[in-house]
Design a protein around this motif. Structure first.
Motif, PDB file in Angstrom:
ATOM      1  N   THR A  22       6.636   5.822  -8.956  1.00  0.00           N
ATOM      2  CA  THR A  22       7.376   5.229 -10.072  1.00  0.00           C
ATOM      3  C   THR A  22       7.741   3.774  -9.784  1.00  0.00           C
ATOM      4  OG1 THR A  22       8.242   7.393 -10.679  1.00  0.00           O
ATOM      5  CG2 THR A  22       9.418   5.469 -11.534  1.00  0.00           C
ATOM      6  N   HIS A  26       5.331  -0.047 -11.406  1.00  0.00           N
ATOM      7  CA  HIS A  26       5.928  -1.152 -12.144  1.00  0.00           C
ATOM      8  C   HIS A  26       5.656  -2.503 -11.480  1.00  0.00           C
ATOM      9  CE1 HIS A  26       7.843   1.300 -15.172  1.00  0.00           C
ATOM     10  NE2 HIS A  26       8.182   2.146 -14.217  1.00  0.00           N
ATOM     11  N   SER A 136      -1.582   5.251 -12.225  1.00  0.00           N
ATOM     12  CA  SER A 136      -0.639   4.357 -12.906  1.00  0.00           C
ATOM     13  C   SER A 136      -1.220   3.845 -14.225  1.00  0.00           C
ATOM     14  CB  SER A 136      -0.230   3.197 -11.999  1.00  0.00           C
ATOM     15  OG  SER A 136      -1.344   2.452 -11.589  1.00  0.00           O
ATOM     16  N   TRP A 139      -0.786   6.656 -16.705  1.00  0.00           N
ATOM     17  CA  TRP A 139       0.607   6.692 -17.144  1.00  0.00           C
ATOM     18  C   TRP A 139       0.876   5.605 -18.173  1.00  0.00           C
ATOM     19  CZ3 TRP A 139       4.917   9.635 -16.640  1.00  0.00           C
ATOM     20  CH2 TRP A 139       4.849  10.701 -15.755  1.00  0.00           C
ATOM     21  N   LEU A 140       0.372   4.393 -17.907  1.00  0.00           N
ATOM     22  CA  LEU A 140       0.586   3.284 -18.823  1.00  0.00           C
ATOM     23  C   LEU A 140      -0.036   3.588 -20.189  1.00  0.00           C
ATOM     24  CD1 LEU A 140       1.641   0.390 -19.242  1.00  0.00           C
ATOM     25  CD2 LEU A 140      -0.575  -0.422 -18.406  1.00  0.00           C
ATOM     26  N   ARG A 141      -1.246   4.125 -20.189  1.00  0.00           N
ATOM     27  CA  ARG A 141      -1.898   4.483 -21.456  1.00  0.00           C
ATOM     28  C   ARG A 141      -1.116   5.560 -22.194  1.00  0.00           C
ATOM     29  NH1 ARG A 141      -8.248   5.084 -19.687  1.00  0.00           N
ATOM     30  NH2 ARG A 141      -8.584   2.926 -19.082  1.00  0.00           N
ATOM     31  N   MET A 142      -0.589   6.542 -21.442  1.00  0.00           N
ATOM     32  CA  MET A 142       0.187   7.610 -22.073  1.00  0.00           C
ATOM     33  C   MET A 142       1.476   7.053 -22.680  1.00  0.00           C
ATOM     34  SD  MET A 142      -0.510  10.668 -19.304  1.00  0.00           S
ATOM     35  CE  MET A 142       0.856  11.639 -19.836  1.00  0.00           C
ATOM     36  N   GLU A 143       2.119   6.128 -21.954  1.00  0.00           N
ATOM     37  CA  GLU A 143       3.342   5.517 -22.475  1.00  0.00           C
ATOM     38  C   GLU A 143       3.074   4.752 -23.764  1.00  0.00           C
ATOM     39  OE1 GLU A 143       4.711   3.158 -19.191  1.00  0.00           O
ATOM     40  OE2 GLU A 143       5.962   4.776 -18.404  1.00  0.00           O
ATOM     41  N   ARG A 144       1.917   4.118 -23.833  1.00  0.00           N
ATOM     42  CA  ARG A 144       1.556   3.339 -25.025  1.00  0.00           C
ATOM     43  C   ARG A 144       0.935   4.205 -26.112  1.00  0.00           C
ATOM     44  NH1 ARG A 144      -1.223  -1.806 -21.981  1.00  0.00           N
ATOM     45  NH2 ARG A 144       0.701  -2.743 -21.261  1.00  0.00           N
TER      46      ARG A 144
END
Length: 150
Positions: A22, A26, A136, A139-144
């Motif tokens: 995590t 970032h 990571s 994760w970024l794609r899922m967040e977006r």
């Protein structure tokens, strides 16, 4: 595809692995994780890593076994290996196998800066293998909301 330096976190403690992932995701890094020697070796067989953060206090000397196997199979790798250890434990580290040591308990902000700065200066081989998307990046794609599983 992201062009950030690739980092592998090899840690068997679930909470600490998630914490490190995590914090590092970032940073301007592509981050993957591994929980076992087999998992870590599978990751490094399919991707060039700028830096590998390895817990050297795992059960059955998993950290030491991974580092030795990695260096044996990839002797020309430019990968920077950052070993994390308990300074009060009887952990034996081979200075020909690791590049630097961080002592526990980790100061998270300092660790993140060290990982980022070291990873960014490690040159990858010109013929480096193509990597799958990092954890990571997923994760970024899922967040977006733009991740589509194949």
């Amino acid at each position: 595809m992201r062009s950030e330096p690739r980092v592998l976190v090899f840690e068997d403690n679930d909470a600490l692995r998630v914490l490190l992932f995590t914090i590092l995701r970032h940073q301007p890094l592509a981050v993957d994780t591994a929980v076992s020697v087999e998992d870590a070796m599978e990751k490094v067989s399919g991707c060039e890593y700028a830096l590998i953060l390895v817990d050297m206090d795992m059960a059955d000397e998993a950290g030491q076994r991974f580092v030795a196997e990695f260096r044996d199979q990839r002797p020309d790798a430019t990968t920077f290996i950052l070993a994390v250890r308990d300074p009060n434990a009887d952990t034996v580290l081979d200075s020909t196998q690791v590049n630097a040591i961080l002592n526990k308990p980790l100061e998270i902000d300092t660790m993140a800066v060290l990982v980022r700065e070291c990873a960014m200066v490690v040159p990858l081989p010109e013929d480096s293998m193509p990597c799958p998307p990092s954890e990571s990046e997923i994760w970024l794609r899922m967040e977006r909301g733009s991740y589509i599983e194949n």
